[in-house]
Design a protein around this motif. Structure first.
Motif, mmCIF file in Angstrom:
data_model
loop_
_atom_site.group_PDB
_atom_site.id
_atom_site.type_symbol
_atom_site.label_atom_id
_atom_site.label_comp_id
_atom_site.label_asym_id
_atom_site.label_seq_id
_atom_site.Cartn_x
_atom_site.Cartn_y
_atom_site.Cartn_z
ATOM 1 N N ASP A 17 39.821 -24.628 42.173
ATOM 2 C CA ASP A 17 40.657 -23.760 41.350
ATOM 3 C C ASP A 17 41.044 -22.570 42.235
ATOM 4 N N GLY A 27 35.150 -35.382 37.588
ATOM 5 C CA GLY A 27 35.933 -36.608 37.427
ATOM 6 C C GLY A 27 36.939 -36.766 38.556
ATOM 7 N N GLU A 28 37.571 -35.660 38.930
ATOM 8 C CA GLU A 28 38.522 -35.684 40.050
ATOM 9 C C GLU A 28 37.801 -36.030 41.350
ATOM 10 N N LYS A 81 33.424 -31.357 33.827
ATOM 11 C CA LYS A 81 33.747 -32.774 33.672
ATOM 12 C C LYS A 81 35.067 -33.112 34.367
ATOM 13 N N THR A 82 36.053 -32.230 34.236
ATOM 14 C CA THR A 82 37.353 -32.439 34.879
ATOM 15 C C THR A 82 37.219 -32.442 36.398
ATOM 16 N N LEU A 83 36.554 -31.405 36.952
ATOM 17 C CA LEU A 83 36.398 -31.302 38.403
ATOM 18 C C LEU A 83 35.595 -32.470 38.964
ATOM 19 N N ALA A 129 33.643 -28.717 29.914
ATOM 20 C CA ALA A 129 34.931 -29.415 30.028
ATOM 21 C C ALA A 129 35.501 -29.287 31.438
ATOM 22 N N GLU A 130 35.434 -28.071 32.001
ATOM 23 C CA GLU A 130 35.950 -27.875 33.359
ATOM 24 C C GLU A 130 35.092 -28.623 34.368
#
Length: 90
Positions: free
Chosen positions: A8, A61-62, A57-59, A54-55
């Motif tokens: 980020d 996952g990427e 999980k997103t990071l 949530a963040e």
């Protein structure tokens, strides 16, 4: 490996460095193995920077999408392990 870590651009330079250390620790758990306590220290710092599930999980996952390494599985194994254990993924 040739890929870019998910970051980020609102993070400070120190935060980016610490998040990259977390990603490298995940890679190391798969490639060579890593001391559980060292991994948990790095993960705790990552959670200070990314407190939102949530963040995270997103990071993560990427990261898994580009590298094939699951930080979820590594951290779960580390949480289930005892102090002093070595975390080695297969």
């Amino acid at each position: 490996m040739e890929y870019q870590y998910p970051i980020d651009y609102h993070w400070t330079t120190d935060e980016i460095v610490d998040v990259i250390k977390f990603y490298e620790a995940i890679e190391k758990a798969y490639e060579k193995g890593l001391d559980r306590d060292e991994l948990m220290t790095i993960y705790r710092r990552f959670k200070e920077i990314v407190p939102s599930k949530a963040e995270e999980k997103t990071l993560c996952g990427e990261l898994e999408e580009i590298s094939g390494y699951s930080s979820y599985k590594v951290i779960k194994k580390a949480k289930d392990a005892s102090s002093g254990d070595r975390i080695m993924m297969k």
